[in-house]
Write a protein that holds these residues in place. Structure first.
Motif, short mmCIF file in Angstrom:
data_model
loop_
_atom_site.label_atom_id
_atom_site.label_comp_id
_atom_site.label_asym_id
_atom_site.label_seq_id
_atom_site.Cartn_x
_atom_site.Cartn_y
_atom_site.Cartn_z
N LEU A 124 0.95 11.15 9.24
CA LEU A 124 2.45 10.62 8.70
C LEU A 124 3.23 11.54 8.24
O LEU A 124 4.41 11.28 7.52
N TYR A 125 3.10 12.81 8.82
CA TYR A 125 3.80 13.96 8.49
C TYR A 125 5.21 13.86 8.52
O TYR A 125 6.07 14.27 7.58
N ARG A 126 5.87 13.11 9.68
CA ARG A 126 7.07 13.07 9.77
C ARG A 126 7.89 11.65 9.23
O ARG A 126 8.73 11.66 9.31
N LEU A 127 7.04 11.07 8.42
CA LEU A 127 7.51 9.65 7.97
C LEU A 127 7.45 9.44 6.38
O LEU A 127 7.09 8.46 5.89
N VAL A 128 7.80 10.78 5.78
CA VAL A 128 7.93 10.86 4.35
C VAL A 128 9.07 9.86 3.82
O VAL A 128 10.01 9.75 4.48
N ASP A 129 8.57 8.99 2.91
CA ASP A 129 9.62 8.09 2.32
C ASP A 129 10.14 7.20 2.98
O ASP A 129 11.24 6.72 3.08
N PHE A 135 0.80 -1.33 0.02
CA PHE A 135 -0.17 -0.04 -0.08
C PHE A 135 0.81 1.35 -0.01
O PHE A 135 2.01 1.42 0.96
N ASP A 136 0.71 2.13 -1.05
CA ASP A 136 1.40 3.32 -1.03
C ASP A 136 0.70 4.45 -0.56
O ASP A 136 -0.50 4.69 -0.97
N LEU A 137 0.97 4.94 0.72
CA LEU A 137 0.32 5.96 1.43
C LEU A 137 0.79 7.45 1.09
O LEU A 137 2.02 7.58 1.08
N PHE A 138 -0.20 8.28 1.19
CA PHE A 138 0.24 9.83 1.13
C PHE A 138 0.37 10.50 2.50
O PHE A 138 -0.20 10.17 3.30
N PHE A 139 1.41 11.33 2.59
CA PHE A 139 1.92 11.94 4.05
C PHE A 139 0.48 12.45 4.84
O PHE A 139 0.39 12.68 5.82
N ASP A 140 -0.53 13.21 3.74
CA ASP A 140 -1.47 13.96 4.35
C ASP A 140 -2.66 13.21 4.46
O ASP A 140 -3.82 13.76 4.79
N LEU A 141 -2.59 11.77 4.57
CA LEU A 141 -4.01 11.02 4.77
C LEU A 141 -4.19 11.56 6.17
O LEU A 141 -3.66 11.45 7.07
N PRO A 142 -5.59 11.50 6.46
CA PRO A 142 -6.19 11.86 7.72
C PRO A 142 -5.84 10.63 8.60
O PRO A 142 -6.06 9.55 8.28
N ILE A 155 -8.93 4.75 6.25
CA ILE A 155 -8.66 3.35 5.65
C ILE A 155 -7.82 3.57 4.49
O ILE A 155 -8.18 4.34 3.57
N PHE A 156 -6.82 3.04 4.46
CA PHE A 156 -6.00 2.87 3.20
C PHE A 156 -5.85 1.49 2.41
O PHE A 156 -5.02 1.41 1.31
N GLY A 157 -6.29 0.60 3.01
CA GLY A 157 -6.37 -0.80 2.28
C GLY A 157 -7.07 -1.78 3.10
O GLY A 157 -7.46 -1.66 4.07
N GLN A 158 -7.11 -2.93 2.50
CA GLN A 158 -7.59 -4.10 3.07
C GLN A 158 -6.75 -5.31 2.67
O GLN A 158 -6.57 -5.60 1.69
N VAL A 159 -6.73 -6.35 3.53
CA VAL A 159 -6.30 -7.62 3.48
C VAL A 159 -7.32 -8.65 3.57
O VAL A 159 -8.28 -8.46 4.35
N GLN A 160 -7.36 -9.61 2.59
CA GLN A 160 -8.56 -10.65 2.79
C GLN A 160 -7.82 -11.98 2.62
O GLN A 160 -6.62 -12.28 2.14
#
Length: 80
Positions: free
Chosen positions: A71-76, A20-27, A31-36
């Motif tokens: 995730l503001y401080r966790l970029v890259d 999952f690729d996440l954007f740093f500004d996600l609130p 929900i950013f993904g799902q495993v099944q």
């Protein structure tokens, strides 16, 4: 991610791996993904869980993944 199963067939994830690729500004709590997973047992009830993790939470029934914090401080960064 651990799966708990009460019957005799071993549950399996529907994919070999998940990315999952996440954007740093996600609130927070987005929900950013799902495993099944699937289980060959009749009337099986799978329960999803994560090892203690400061960044993620998982819905035990649906497998939806959410952020606990911004995730503001966790970029890259990469997390396994």
């Amino acid at each position: 991610i651990d799966l708990i199963d009460l019957n005799d067939n071993t549950p399996t994830f529907t994919a070999d791996s998940y990315r999952f690729d996440l954007f740093f500004d996600l609130p927070r709590y987005a929900i950013f993904g799902q495993v099944q997973a699937k289980d060959a047992d009749e009337q099986s009830q799978l329960t999803y869980s994560l090892n203690a993790n400061p960044y993620l939470t998982i819905n035990p029934v649906s497998g939806h993944l959410r952020l606990k914090h911004h995730l503001y401080r966790l970029v890259d960064q990469t997390f396994n």
